[in-house]
Enzyme design. Structure first.
Site, PDB file in Angstrom:
ATOM      1  CG  HIS A  36     -42.716-108.320 -52.360  1.00  0.00           C
ATOM      2  ND1 HIS A  36     -42.037-109.394 -52.878  1.00  0.00           N
ATOM      3  CD2 HIS A  36     -42.601-108.405 -51.017  1.00  0.00           C
ATOM      4  CE1 HIS A  36     -41.534-110.115 -51.900  1.00  0.00           C
ATOM      5  NE2 HIS A  36     -41.867-109.538 -50.744  1.00  0.00           N
ATOM      6  CG  ASP A  37     -38.598-108.845 -53.125  1.00  0.00           C
ATOM      7  OD1 ASP A  37     -38.441-107.804 -52.477  1.00  0.00           O
ATOM      8  OD2 ASP A  37     -38.460-109.984 -52.628  1.00  0.00           O
ATOM      9  CE  LYS A 123     -39.241-109.053 -48.501  1.00  0.00           C
ATOM     10  NZ  LYS A 123     -39.209-109.859 -49.711  1.00  0.00           N
TER      11      LYS A 123
END
Length: 291
Positions: A36-37, A123
């Site tokens: 994630h990210d 995202k």
């Protein structure tokens, strides 16, 4: 307003997690790994040389390699550099322009670059499920577990875990493969997931469930120890001489005991007394190499 410079802190350990309310276990045939990210923009908010970042990247790398070997799909989230106000919307009020203001920082950090067979989702919101095909992709593949790693634990990672739960996907929050604005917020996030919507566990437990052993040391034992000890005594890693007495530098017995427990869980059994009787990094390197 934007994300501030973030402090270094010691990575939380599994024994600091509240008891999980459910006994779910990772099944490689049901799981997807979410990274994630992990873009330069978000990681550059930290001093990359200090905890928790080296341990974070190592832990995610281990899980990513294990997922490949076990046939677990790997999904990344990454914010785009082009985010019109109509798309970014309320995020502007909280965080300013984000990546559109720093397009040179769009890449995923070195060491975790997505492979050609990985999925990279654009995202748009805190949750990886919002405005993305993630849930449909998982359903199409017959998968209903999500192993969550990355940044920031109490924002997008926790939001993704909560939404996974609400979409009948079991979330697994990897304690030492996450990082956050602070240690307090990191602990809050992992404890919330354990109590309310998923399972919080360390990467060693996750790797065992996947069927792959953990790597129990960084390539450089001395360098790894410096990274772990530095935030405990509020020093820069490079300022710690390997022959310095760490007790004299402010390392108290409680933190040393926690370090001994962490090392033992990693398969390098060393007692608190052994660390206390030989309180220098050089002595500890010898102990760990022997272990």
């Amino acid at each position: 307003m934007t994300i501030p410079a973030l402090p270094s802190y010691a990575m939380p350990t599994a024994d600091e997690v509240a008891a999980n309310r459910v006994d779910w276990c990772i099944d490689p045939n049901r799981a997807v790994l979410l990274i994630h990210d992990m873009q330069d923009y978000f990681i550059d908010k930290y001093d990359r040389t200090q905890a928790p970042i080296p341990a974070l990247i190592q832990a995610i790398g281990e899980l990513r390699r294990a997922a490949d070997l076990a046939g677990i799909p790997v999904v990344y989230t990454a914010q785009p550099t082009d985010q019109p106000d109509s798309d970014r919307a309320l995020l502007n009020d909280f965080w300013g322009p984000g990546l559109p203001g720093a397009p040179e920082q769009v890449n995923v950090v070195d060491g975790l670059t997505p492979a050609d067979h990985d999925t990279v989702l654009t995202k748009w919101r805190y949750s990886a499920f919002q405005r993305s095909p993630l849930r449909q992709m998982m359903s199409d593949q017959g998968r209903d577990q999500l192993i969550i790693t990355g940044v920031y634990a109490h924002i997008g990672c926790m939001a993704s875990a909560l939404e996974a739960f609400m979409q009948d996907v079991q979330p697994f929050f990897i304690v030492d493969a996450l990082a956050d604005f602070s240690r307090e917020e990191h602990l809050m996030a992992i404890n919330y997931v354990a109590r309310r919507c998923g399972v919080s566990l360390d990467r060693h437990t996750a790797l065992a469930a996947i069927g792959q052993p953990a790597s129990h040391s960084a390539p450089d034992t001395l360098g790894w120890l410096r990274q772990e000890v530095a935030p405990l005594i509020e020093q820069s890693p490079e300022d710690i001489d390997p022959d310095d007495n760490l007790l004299f530098m402010g390392l108290d017995s409680m933190r040393m005991m926690t370090l001994a427990e962490q090392l033992t869980r990693q398969g390098r059994p060393v007692s608190f007394m052994a660390l206390a009787e030989n309180p220098t990094l050089n002595d500890w390197v010898a102990l760990l190499d022997a272990a």
